[in-house]
Write an enzyme that holds these catalytic residues in place. Structure first.
Site, PDB file in Angstrom:
ATOM      1  N   SER A 153      -0.121   7.029  -4.953  1.00 45.72           N
ATOM      2  CA  SER A 153      -1.543   6.800  -5.207  1.00 45.72           C
ATOM      3  C   SER A 153      -1.937   7.374  -6.573  1.00 45.72           C
ATOM      4  O   SER A 153      -1.329   7.016  -7.574  1.00 45.72           O
ATOM      5  CB  SER A 153      -2.351   7.444  -4.070  1.00 45.72           C
ATOM      6  OG  SER A 153      -3.645   6.941  -4.042  1.00 45.72           O
ATOM      7  N   ASP A 320      -0.823  -2.073   2.564  1.00 50.28           N
ATOM      8  CA  ASP A 320      -1.679  -1.291   1.658  1.00 50.28           C
ATOM      9  C   ASP A 320      -2.581  -2.252   0.886  1.00 50.28           C
ATOM     10  O   ASP A 320      -2.117  -3.007   0.043  1.00 50.28           O
ATOM     11  CB  ASP A 320      -0.784  -0.490   0.698  1.00 50.28           C
ATOM     12  CG  ASP A 320      -1.575   0.426  -0.230  1.00 50.28           C
ATOM     13  OD1 ASP A 320      -2.813   0.298  -0.301  1.00 50.28           O
ATOM     14  OD2 ASP A 320      -0.938   1.269  -0.884  1.00 50.28           O
ATOM     15  N   HIS A 353      -2.451   2.184   3.131  1.00 51.06           N
ATOM     16  CA  HIS A 353      -2.130   3.020   1.973  1.00 51.06           C
ATOM     17  C   HIS A 353      -1.534   4.369   2.388  1.00 51.06           C
ATOM     18  O   HIS A 353      -0.643   4.896   1.741  1.00 51.06           O
ATOM     19  CB  HIS A 353      -3.411   3.220   1.157  1.00 51.06           C
ATOM     20  CG  HIS A 353      -3.221   4.004  -0.098  1.00 51.06           C
ATOM     21  ND1 HIS A 353      -2.342   3.621  -1.092  1.00 51.06           N
ATOM     22  CD2 HIS A 353      -3.791   5.157  -0.532  1.00 51.06           C
ATOM     23  CE1 HIS A 353      -2.398   4.501  -2.076  1.00 51.06           C
ATOM     24  NE2 HIS A 353      -3.247   5.447  -1.763  1.00 51.06           N
TER      25      HIS A 353
END
Lengths: 380, 219
Positions: A153, A320, A353
């Site tokens: 991320s 995601d 995610h």
């Protein structure tokens, strides 16, 4: 709901001797970087792996958190015998610049002569600023080249910035579940969270500490919104479905029954506000929004990696939707343009995610194999 | 099929025709293997020849296995992903038993010889006598060990013969530096000088191509 902020404690940290010039033009003096290390640096100082944490993560990657008491956020990946094997690698994880777990950020005093915190006046920082601060830490630790830099991320954004800014200092780069720029949709979600914080009466124009309060409601809503984006429809259905769980003492009959997913989000929000500083949240979400690596190189992402000798492993997760596989593929294509050495996989998962933080055996195996192969190539 | 003496057997998990391909690759070179599967060839080239060998594979599960094995493999599609690479990025670009399954074989070959100085291509030969015989006698699409799927579900949408491939190379201006025909197991077959016989008795064709001089794009 208990929203008392957790007590401030002393974190292991290092004061950087050099000034840190930021992208915005401000020069920060006396920057402190809080960090943790695991394993042993070898004699050749060649086995260091830097772990970059995500938006609300911190340096406690592989140990019980001293404040929350929760296990390390990547304790599935970092440790003895694990993919980032601490018997083999020297693992470093630092709290990002702008953070609130001991590194210089909005909660830090402005300078040595002013004890008052920066608060909302903390200079706007970028992902690249975070990386420059990490590089100074690595320099202080007298490590010339990192064997690997890994992160998911926002951590993945830092990995990309590392590979672009310091190609010779990164042997292997592992940007996980990330993108080379923050999309309009992602900026939009961040903005909802920020508006919740800014609109909280307890925000007090960013000087909430003066009244001994925190914008808990706003920060909790920000966290709840963000948390939805970390999951997937399938994961939410599997975990909660339409299950009813207890009632609420507010709203009378209208909220007489509550969905389990509501309680879950509320818990996520309230536990978050105890450990995270609202101004840090504003500062770091802004840094993510500003991130557009190609823009620094005339709009060409490939130009950011020209002549790179770094080996890359790109990983995305099929469910995601915050950092979809297409974003990783775009990075892969940019790296193809400079004939970089890359591995790229999409891991099948329905966990959204968040999958990069959860138990995904294929992901663990992929990271372990890539690092082992890279270690052979690096001769460590 | 007669076995030619001198062909070495290799590790049991590596297809024998990959050994034939590896024998065409010079040590220490940059190699891209398209449709690399589990990466047996790139691992072999790295370990035995010190090549900087990388792979592209379309099947994600296979890619995951290869990367978990420590090999530099990316998920990608030969039909669409080669255009991202710069000219002359590799010394060899390899396409092993995949040409017949891509959507645009001619374009894939052009890309291979754009990004690589040389291309190594192997493909199952649709001109083999047993296929011709089956078509002649039964009047139906041939089925063999190599061509084992029904016409409506085969991924091999662009079958060609060894002669067809020679014609394409000529039309595209590629120099055939080496070629040979092999049986299914990848043992070299002795029809080196006679393409017509190779086309009849070879179960697969293997070609080492180079762009003809004069067509070399500027460095």
């Amino acid at each position: 709901m208990d929203i008392t902020p957790l007590p401030e404690i002393t974190h292991q940290s290092l004061r950087i001797r050099r000034p840190l010039p930021l992208d915005c033009g401000v020069v920060l003096d006396g920057v402190t970087i809080a960090y943790r290390t695991y394993g042993t640096l070898n004699a050749a100082r060649s086995n260091a792996v830097l772990v970059c944490h995500a938006l609300t993560g911190d340096q406690y990657v592989a140990e019980t958190h001293p404040l929350t008491g929760k296990p390390g956020w990547w304790n599935r990946l970092v440790g003895s015998g694990l993919p980032l094997d601490t018997e083999r690698y020297f693992v470093i994880c630092a709290n990002v610049l702008g953070g609130c777990m001991g590194s210089t950020g909005p909660r830090s005093p402005r300078d040595d002569s002013h004890a008052e915190p920066w608060g909302i006046d903390f200079p706007p920082i970028t992902i690249q600023d975070m990386v420059r601060a990490q590089k100074m830490l690595i320099d202080e630790l007298r490590i010339e080249r990192l064997f690997a830099v890994i992160g998911g991320s926002m951590g993945g954004m830092q990995v990309l910035a590392w590979a672009a800014l310091y190609p010779d200092a990164v042997f292997a780069a592992l940007p996980i579940a990330t993108a080379a720029y923050h999309s309009a949709q992602n900026i939009a979600f961040h903005e909802v969270g920020r508006q919740a914080i800014l609109g909280d009466p307890d925000f007090r124009e960013g000087r909430y500490w003066e009244q001994g309060v925190i914008p808990a409601q706003g920060l909790a809503v920000a966290r709840m919104t963000a948390h939805i984006t970390y999951l997937s429809e399938a994961a939410l259905s599997r975990k909660f479905g339409r299950r009813i769980q207890g009632g609420s003492d507010v709203g009378g009959a209208l909220f007489g029954e509550r969905f389990a997913v509501e309680s879950y989000l509320e818990h996520q929000g309230s536990s978050f506000v105890r450990r995270f500083d609202a101004n840090s949240y504003l500062s770091i979400t802004r840094a993510m929004d500003f991130f557009d690596l190609a823009a620094d190189y005339g709009g060409s992402l490939a130009a950011a990696f020209r002549n790179t000798r770094t080996r890359f492993l790109l990983v995305s997760f099929s469910s995601d939707w915050l950092f979809p596989t297409a974003e990783s593929r775009a990075i892969a294509h940019a790296l193809n343009q400079v004939a970089a050495n890359i591995s790229f996989v999409e891991i099948v998962s329905d966990k959204g995610h968040d999958a990069f933080l959860l138990d995904e055996p294929d992901f663990s195996r992929t990271v372990a194999g890539f690092l082992a192969g890279s270690a052979v190539a690096a001769g460590i | 099929m007669a076995k030619v003496p001198g062909v070495r057997y290799v590790a049991k998990n590596m297809r024998v025709d990959l050994e034939l391909i590896a024998s065409m690759v010079a040590p220490g070179t940059r190699v891209l293997d398209i449709g690399c599967g589990d990466g047996a060839l790139i691992e072999h080239l790295f370990r035995t020849k010190g090549c900087d060998a990388r792979g592209i594979e379309i099947d994600m599960a296979v890619v995951t296995r290869a990367v978990a094995h420590g090999l530099p493999v990316m998920q990608g599609d030969a039909d669409t992903d080669l255009s991202h690479y710069p000219d002359h990025a590799f010394d060899y670009v390899i396409l092993s038993r995949t040409l017949q399954a891509v959507e645009r074989p001619r374009e894939v070959l052009r890309q291979m010889l754009r990004i690589g100085t040389r291309a190594i291509v192997s493909f199952p030969n649709f001109g083999h006598w047993s296929l011709r015989w089956q078509l002649l006698v039964t009047g139906r699409m041939p089925m063999t060990k190599t061509w084992a799927r029904m016409w409506y579900e085969t991924p091999n949408i662009h079958p060609c013969t060894i002669r067809d491939f020679f014609v394409l190379c000529q039309a595209e201006g590629y120099t055939v530096e080496q070629w040979l025909a092999a049986d299914e197991a990848g043992h070299r077959a002795p029809w080196r000088r006679w393409p017509m016989l190779a086309n009849l008795f070879g179960e697969q064709g293997l070609f080492l191509l180079r762009r003809s001089s004069g067509e070399e794009p500027p460095h």
